[in-house]
Design an enzyme around this catalytic site. Structure first.
Site, mmCIF file in Angstrom:
data_model
loop_
_atom_site.group_PDB
_atom_site.id
_atom_site.type_symbol
_atom_site.label_atom_id
_atom_site.label_comp_id
_atom_site.label_asym_id
_atom_site.label_seq_id
_atom_site.Cartn_x
_atom_site.Cartn_y
_atom_site.Cartn_z
ATOM 1 N N LEU A 146 -5.210 26.948 39.026
ATOM 2 C CA LEU A 146 -5.778 26.481 40.290
ATOM 3 C C LEU A 146 -7.268 26.778 40.248
ATOM 4 O O LEU A 146 -7.688 27.792 39.676
ATOM 5 C CB LEU A 146 -5.150 27.216 41.479
ATOM 6 C CG LEU A 146 -3.689 26.938 41.823
ATOM 7 C CD1 LEU A 146 -3.258 27.840 42.979
ATOM 8 C CD2 LEU A 146 -3.467 25.481 42.189
ATOM 9 N N ASP A 147 -8.062 25.929 40.872
ATOM 10 C CA ASP A 147 -9.480 26.228 40.999
ATOM 11 C C ASP A 147 -9.652 27.540 41.743
ATOM 12 O O ASP A 147 -8.826 27.928 42.573
ATOM 13 C CB ASP A 147 -10.201 25.125 41.770
ATOM 14 C CG ASP A 147 -10.263 23.818 41.011
ATOM 15 O OD1 ASP A 147 -10.195 23.858 39.766
ATOM 16 O OD2 ASP A 147 -10.354 22.760 41.655
ATOM 17 N N ARG A 148 -10.738 28.203 41.469
ATOM 18 C CA ARG A 148 -11.010 29.495 42.117
ATOM 19 C C ARG A 148 -10.962 29.396 43.636
ATOM 20 O O ARG A 148 -10.458 30.291 44.322
ATOM 21 C CB ARG A 148 -12.371 30.009 41.654
ATOM 22 C CG ARG A 148 -12.765 31.356 42.226
ATOM 23 C CD ARG A 148 -14.101 31.801 41.645
ATOM 24 N NE ARG A 148 -14.508 33.086 42.194
ATOM 25 C CZ ARG A 148 -15.615 33.725 41.847
ATOM 26 N NH1 ARG A 148 -16.412 33.194 40.933
ATOM 27 N NH2 ARG A 148 -15.927 34.879 42.401
ATOM 28 N N THR B 160 -9.350 27.164 45.449
ATOM 29 C CA THR B 160 -8.096 26.640 45.968
ATOM 30 C C THR B 160 -7.111 27.791 46.118
ATOM 31 O O THR B 160 -6.958 28.605 45.209
ATOM 32 C CB THR B 160 -7.497 25.589 45.008
ATOM 33 O OG1 THR B 160 -8.425 24.511 44.867
ATOM 34 C CG2 THR B 160 -6.180 25.051 45.539
ATOM 35 N N ARG C 262 -9.141 16.438 44.975
ATOM 36 C CA ARG C 262 -10.483 16.492 45.548
ATOM 37 C C ARG C 262 -11.237 15.187 45.325
ATOM 38 O O ARG C 262 -11.889 14.661 46.245
ATOM 39 C CB ARG C 262 -11.248 17.670 44.953
ATOM 40 C CG ARG C 262 -10.634 19.020 45.300
ATOM 41 C CD ARG C 262 -11.162 20.149 44.429
ATOM 42 N NE ARG C 262 -12.592 20.365 44.620
ATOM 43 C CZ ARG C 262 -13.292 21.287 43.961
ATOM 44 N NH1 ARG C 262 -12.692 22.043 43.042
ATOM 45 N NH2 ARG C 262 -14.579 21.442 44.197
#
Length: 309
Positions: free
Chosen positions: A138-140, A142, A240
């Site tokens: 996961l993105d930081r 998110t 996104r």
């Protein structure tokens, strides 16, 4: 300046990426000239063999990274508060799998100015486990559900499930403006592009890889909509970019929202990306697995704050 030690890195989500581009991210702070020198001299090895800067990586490749001086000595190490936050975020653990409800702002692994992320923290919390690897990322910024494999058999099984589209994923997100459709499938190919500096961007481009996301409207107002997203493919930044390309960027998205949109939501606290991985469903060893993560109160408060603007 700080000096790293020799380490091994397993490729998990960079299938088809050039070696040099992978190293730029993995060795953040190391001059590019030094990175190319490492490759030319054979200091970087893929599965024990020399490689060229343009070599394409495959999931499962093991890279040997040599010691390198970086400029990230000020990055914080995992402290007691970080480990306690991570400990309380664990939703499930057994011999095969750990599921974490990752807070926003917590990286999944160290690098790019961060010494410790979820995987490093879990290895400190569970030193008796000889194998802990991220099954996906996961993105930081998110928040939400993250799976960590506790053995190689589980890791490979989950990698295949994600790659073959056999993991059902759901995300909740807040987007700018009124989403006009009750349900809509966005099909836009996605391609990677270089942004300012070392910033990585993904854009909707017909030359990119196929990508599809189904968005379902849950709540709406003139200023903000609350959506549930079901990605059918697993491209980087897919939700996104598909939201932004539809004219409704994710609230707080500093990479894909417009300046006007960001200014509109600048009063929101905390300042974050309002995107949350809320459900994962898959089969592991023939057993059906389902994890859900309820949204925190901050998420609902943010929607109400924007709705009243």
């Amino acid at each position: 300046m700080s000096r790293s030690d020799v380490r091994k890195v397993r490729v998990e989500h960079a299938d088809g990426q050039r070696l040099d581009n992978f190293l730029f991210r993995e060795l953040k702070g190391v001059p590019r000239r030094r990175i190319y020198q490492m490759v030319r001299r054979g200091e970087v090895r893929i599965n024990g063999r020399r490689a060229k800067a343009g070599t394409r990586l495959a999931i499962g490749d093991e890279l040997r990274l040599p010691p390198a001086f970086t400029s990230e000595s000020k990055a914080p190490r995992a402290g007691a508060d970080f480990l306690e936050t991570l400990r309380t975020s664990i939703l499930h653990t057994d011999d095969d799998l750990i599921c974490v409800n990752k807070p926003y702002g917590m990286a999944v692994h160290g690098g790019s100015g961060v010494r410790s992320g979820v995987i490093e923290g879990l290895r400190l919390l569970f030193p008796e486990r000889g194998f802990l690897e991220l099954a996906h990322r996961l993105d930081r910024d998110t928040s939400g559900l993250l799976l960590i494999a506790c053995n190689r058999r589980t890791l490979l099984s989950l990698h295949h499930a994600f790659r073959d589209g056999n993991v059902e994923k759901r995300y909740d997100l807040l987007v700018y403006g009124r989403w006009a459709h009750r349900a809509r499938e966005v099909q836009l190919p996605l391609a990677r592009r270089s942004g300012e500096g070392a910033r990585r961007l993904v854009v909707a481009d017909e030359t990119g890889k196929p990508a599809a996301t189904v968005f379902e409207r849950r709540k709406e107002s003139h200023a903000c909509s609350w959506l549930r997203a079901a990605p059918k493919t697993g491209r980087t930044h897919q939700i996104r970019v598909h939201a932004s390309a539809s004219g409704h960027a994710v609230v707080g998205d500093e990479r894909y929202a417009t300046r006007a949109q960001l200014a509109f939501s600048s009063a929101l606290r905390p300042r974050r990306l309002w995107l949350h991985a809320c459900r994962l469903e898959f089969r592991l060893g023939g057993e059906a697995m389902r994890f859900e993560s309820n949204l925190d109160a901050e998420f609902a408060d943010a929607f109400e704050s924007l709705r009243k603007v």
